[in-house]
Design a protein around this motif. Structure first.
Motif, short mmCIF file in Angstrom:
data_model
loop_
_atom_site.label_atom_id
_atom_site.label_comp_id
_atom_site.label_asym_id
_atom_site.label_seq_id
_atom_site.Cartn_x
_atom_site.Cartn_y
_atom_site.Cartn_z
N TYR A 146 12.03 8.80 -6.63
CA TYR A 146 11.85 8.34 -5.26
C TYR A 146 12.90 7.29 -4.90
O TYR A 146 13.22 6.40 -5.69
N GLU A 196 11.20 6.47 0.63
CA GLU A 196 9.92 6.89 0.07
C GLU A 196 9.15 5.69 -0.48
O GLU A 196 7.94 5.54 -0.23
N TYR A 203 7.55 3.62 2.20
CA TYR A 203 6.29 4.18 2.71
C TYR A 203 5.13 3.87 1.77
O TYR A 203 4.06 3.44 2.20
N SER A 231 1.15 15.01 -1.20
CA SER A 231 1.57 15.17 0.19
C SER A 231 0.93 16.38 0.81
O SER A 231 0.52 17.31 0.12
N SER A 256 2.44 11.48 3.01
CA SER A 256 1.86 11.42 1.67
C SER A 256 0.47 10.83 1.73
O SER A 256 0.18 9.93 2.51
N GLU A 274 8.23 17.72 4.91
CA GLU A 274 8.95 16.48 4.64
C GLU A 274 10.46 16.72 4.65
O GLU A 274 11.23 15.95 5.23
N ILE A 312 16.86 11.90 -0.24
CA ILE A 312 15.56 12.21 -0.83
C ILE A 312 15.70 12.44 -2.32
O ILE A 312 16.80 12.61 -2.84
#
Length: 525
Positions: A88, A92, A95, A173, A179, A425, A478
């Motif tokens: 990650y 990410e 979040y 997710s 998620s 996503e 990502i």
């Protein structure tokens, strides 16, 4: 009786505390006494921080014995363990920190700079580092967590917990791309571990060769928990490597892996019957095992892989039998204590129970089923039926003998190399790229990964996009396992009369051996 998961494990530890609990790939030994004392020190450190009850301890570190000890220490101290995938990146992690609001974040030293900016801005009170280098004796370069913990007592009385108290949050997710934190209690995890110990016939002298990551339910709550509950030695590999697995398998009796592992073992000429001479059980999960892999493995080794089925919200649900036929392309039968049913709905919305060979939505109930989604009561209620069954989102069918086959995923989930990938996503990221009009992400069959993430893009007029450019941009945005292995460009996306993209059509088109000339691809890396 204390329902704390650590108390359950400790009650099964060997009487000889000097016996080896974990052996690393490079020959370091951690005894059961080392694990007990080291987890006590870290539990004392966490307790000294005056954290509120139910505080989350978020962890994004490389695999190591110390990382597993941190998990145990979190349980002992009565806090909630929150493991995060090491792939990650900043968006990410931002979040997850914002959603879970962890009081403590533990990261790798190499990531301290950017993690600290996110964590402290979000109000995280404590940030520690934990390196992959180190030992239960707190060696050099082991990070600030162990440096601080070494000043605390190596004795700790495990905090009392009830079975329904929260122990672990695993983020998964949905197709919306948001998620969700699956909340698993001490009772959820402990009950599943005890069932699997009996069902898979764990032996007193078993040795687990552990090649899985620790942030995933497979590596942590199935593999590591199984060995801890059984008091069995683990041989820890930092990651899967076919040559290293072949080197250590002769000293092992249990091996768990995703299908990709078995494909790569079969590709290694050193792997064969002699390598597996002391192994009694090979287990596969987290993704479908191809029939060819199942058959070839049996022919090469004389062992039949045992496939099982589970998910973050439920732990393990079904398994092929230890004794009896292990049937390829199935995930066996419901585990003891698990109620599993297949339901189908008619056009009027009425549901009915499926019979043998009828395809339906998989629903489950049992002590292993999670407590709900973190801070999402509406979503939790939506995912349970009126009579308490959890709707998995998977689709399957029972054969006449009661073996379950997973035939699809109603939520378009892609499982690539054992990791869950959610199309929405990635589509959201793709659609933000200058020059992209719209996109669709699908999974196509792949011999190594199980499924390969594949993107189909409709470009805006005069856009100068290239497959390589899109891939490189995504790699910086990502996690790598989410980055498409192939990118195709199309004039338009196929849609039904309601305007919904027909992903089944895309799967058929782009799974063809020869892709259209106007849809250049990128060879899987």
């Amino acid at each position: 009786m204390n329902a704390n998961l650590y108390a359950l494990f400790a009650s099964r530890f060997p009487a000889d505390q000097s016996a080896c609990c974990i052996e690393t790939h490079d020959g370091q030994y951690y005894t059961w006494g080392d694990v007990e004392r080291a987890s006590a020190r870290i539990a004392n450190l966490l307790s000294s921080l005056n954290l509120p009850s139910g505080a989350r301890i978020a962890v994004q570190v490389e695999k190591s014995p110390e990382a597993l000890i941190l998990y145990l220490a979190t349980l002992r101290a009565g806090f909630v363990y929150l493991p995060l995938n090491t792939a990650y990146r900043s968006a990410e992690i931002e979040y997850f920190i914002g959603d879970a609001e962890p009081a403590v974040f533990v990261c790798s030293p190499k990531n301290f700079g950017w993690v600290a900016q996110i964590a402290f801005k979000a109000g995280t009170q404590h940030l520690f580092t934990l390196d992959e280098i180190g030992s239960a004796g707190y060696g050099r370069n082991s990070g600030s967590l162990l440096a601080r913990a070494m000043h605390y007592s190596d004795q700790f009385e495990t905090v009392e917990k009830q079975a329904d108290d929260l122990a672990v949050i695993l983020y998964t997710s949905g197709t919306t791309g948001r998620s969700k934190g699956a909340m698993l209690s001490h009772g959820n995890i402990g009950s599943n571990a005890k069932v699997l110990q009996q069902y898979w016939h764990w032996q007193a002298d078993d040795v687990l060769l552990h090649a899985l990551p620790l942030f995933h339910i497979h590596g942590l709550l199935v593999a590591a928990n199984g060995a801890l509950l059984n008091g069995s030695k683990m041989i820890f590999l930092p990651k899967f490597d076919a040559a290293e697995v072949c080197r250590h398998l002769p000293r092992s009796s249990v091996f768990m892996g995703v299908p990709t592992y078995y494909v790569r073992l079969l590709a290694d000429s050193a792997f064969g019957r002699d390598t597996c001479r002391n192994v009694r059980l090979f287990i596969s999960g987290s993704a479908p095992l191809l029939a060819d892999t199942f058959t070839e493995f049996s022919a090469r080794t004389g062992h039949t892989i045992l496939e099982r089925y589970g998910m973050s919200e439920t732990a393990m649900l079904t398994s092929n039998p230890y004794d009896g036929e292990r049937r390829g392309c199935t995930v066996g039968m419901p585990l003891p204590g698990v109620s599993l049913r297949l339901m189908r709905s008619d056009e009027a919305g009425h549901s009915s129970l499926c019979g043998p060979d009828e395809i339906g939505d998989i629903q489950v109930k049992g002590p292993n089923v999670f407590q709900g989604y973190w801070r999402m009561p509406e979503k939790t209620a939506e995912e349970f039926t009126a009579d308490g069954y959890f709707k998995t989102g998977d689709v399957g069918k029972f054969d006449r003998d009661g073996y379950l086959a997973i035939v699809g995923r109603s939520k378009d989930l892609i499982i690539s190399g054992g990791y869950n990938v959610y199309p929405k996503e990635i589509e959201t990221v793709l659609d933000d790229i200058d020059g992209v009009l719209e996109s669709a992400v699908i999974g196509v069959p792949h011999a190594d990964f199980g499924e390969a993430v594949t993107a189909v893009i409709v470009k805006r007029p005069n856009a100068k996009l290239t497959t390589g450019g899109v891939i490189e941009l995504l790699k910086s945005t990502i996690a790598n396992f989410k980055v498409p292995k192939q990118v195709f460009f199309a004039e338009e996306l196929p849609r039904n009369t309601m305007g919904k993209v027909q992903k089944n059509v895309l799967r058929e088109l782009y799974a063809m051996p020869a892709a259209p000339a106007e849809a250049p691809g990128v060879t899987p890396s």
